[in-house]
Design an enzyme around this catalytic site. Structure first.
Site, PDB file in Angstrom:
ATOM      1  N   HIS A  17      17.136  81.845  71.698  1.00 39.27           N
ATOM      2  CA  HIS A  17      18.525  82.340  71.705  1.00 39.27           C
ATOM      3  C   HIS A  17      19.408  81.539  70.743  1.00 39.27           C
ATOM      4  O   HIS A  17      20.323  82.089  70.134  1.00 39.27           O
ATOM      5  CB  HIS A  17      19.145  82.221  73.104  1.00 39.27           C
ATOM      6  N   CYS A  63      15.741  89.424  80.209  1.00 39.93           N
ATOM      7  CA  CYS A  63      16.830  88.625  79.670  1.00 39.93           C
ATOM      8  C   CYS A  63      18.153  89.184  80.178  1.00 39.93           C
ATOM      9  O   CYS A  63      18.337  90.408  80.191  1.00 39.93           O
ATOM     10  CB  CYS A  63      16.786  88.683  78.150  1.00 39.93           C
ATOM     11  N   LEU A  64      19.055  88.312  80.592  1.00 37.78           N
ATOM     12  CA  LEU A  64      20.352  88.761  81.113  1.00 37.78           C
ATOM     13  C   LEU A  64      21.146  89.520  80.043  1.00 37.78           C
ATOM     14  O   LEU A  64      22.023  90.311  80.383  1.00 37.78           O
ATOM     15  CB  LEU A  64      21.169  87.576  81.625  1.00 37.78           C
ATOM     16  N   GLN A 120      24.810  83.318  74.850  1.00 35.98           N
ATOM     17  CA  GLN A 120      24.882  84.436  75.794  1.00 35.98           C
ATOM     18  C   GLN A 120      26.235  84.520  76.500  1.00 35.98           C
ATOM     19  O   GLN A 120      26.534  85.535  77.129  1.00 35.98           O
ATOM     20  CB  GLN A 120      23.770  84.332  76.849  1.00 35.98           C
ATOM     21  N   GLY A 137      17.407  81.228  83.243  1.00 32.65           N
ATOM     22  CA  GLY A 137      17.937  80.413  82.152  1.00 32.65           C
ATOM     23  C   GLY A 137      19.077  81.135  81.474  1.00 32.65           C
ATOM     24  O   GLY A 137      19.219  82.355  81.611  1.00 32.65           O
ATOM     25  N   HIS A 149      12.112  80.730  75.372  1.00 24.29           N
ATOM     26  CA  HIS A 149      13.017  81.885  75.378  1.00 24.29           C
ATOM     27  C   HIS A 149      14.460  81.446  75.095  1.00 24.29           C
ATOM     28  O   HIS A 149      15.142  82.037  74.262  1.00 24.29           O
ATOM     29  CB  HIS A 149      12.900  82.585  76.739  1.00 24.29           C
ATOM     30  N   GLU A 150      14.892  80.390  75.776  1.00 26.04           N
ATOM     31  CA  GLU A 150      16.285  79.938  75.618  1.00 26.04           C
ATOM     32  C   GLU A 150      16.504  79.300  74.251  1.00 26.04           C
ATOM     33  O   GLU A 150      17.553  79.497  73.627  1.00 26.04           O
ATOM     34  CB  GLU A 150      16.671  78.966  76.741  1.00 26.04           C
TER      35      GLU A 150
END
Ligand code: ZN
Length: 157
Positions: free
Chosen positions: A134, A88-89, A51, A46, A130-131
């Site tokens: 963000h 996480c990226l 991000q 995701g 999670h997203e």
């Protein structure tokens, strides 16, 4: 389509609250296409717009080869509890346990502005939570049961 640079933890844009998407136009579609390409390029499950440095409420997700775009997502209901290791990226190599709902139902809009609901279990539920975090400037390390270990090893918040 283009691969965009992923913002890393420590940069202030990851900690800001994103604004709702109001224009469902070519600008949004280009952003979503780029986010999709960036997510696949980075092998992520995701990616949220902040991000890639865009403070708008848009996320892309691919859990079990089911690609979905969520614009202005809101969690309507959540059920149960599930603990798994997340990454996480924007955080790098660290993975840590986070308690999330086992099932969530999310209301969102698609890239044309049409509203829909999506119910996800296990990893889809986790990824949506999670997203959506963000979009409010929250990172999984904040909620991780392994936060102390992360900080002890020099991890940024
Ligand atoms: Zn993330």
């Amino acid at each position: 389509m283009a691969i965009r640079k992923v913002v890393k933890i420590g940069e202030t844009s990851l900690r800001k609250k994103s604004k709702p998407v109001k224009d469902f136009d070519e600008g949004l579609w280009e952003l979503l296409d780029d986010m999709k390409e960036t997510m696949y390029h980075c092998d992520g499950m995701g990616l949220a717009a902040p991000q890639v440095g865009v403070l708008r409420r848009a996320v892309v997700i691919d859990v079990n080869n089911a690609y979905v775009e969520l614009i202005n997502p809101v969690i309507l209901t959540s059920k149960g509890e599930d603990t798994e290791e997340e990454g996480c990226l924007s955080v790098g190599k660290f993975r840590g346990r986070v308690v999330r709902p086992m099932q969530v139902t999310v209301k969102a809009q698609d890239r044309f502005g049409f509203e829909f609901t999506l119910t996800g279990e296990k990893w889809l539920a986790r990824c949506m939570c999670h997203e959506i975090d963000h979009l409010d400037g929250i990172l999984f390390v904040d909620k991780s049961l392994d936060k102390e270990k992360y900080i002890k090893n020099g991890g940024k918040i």
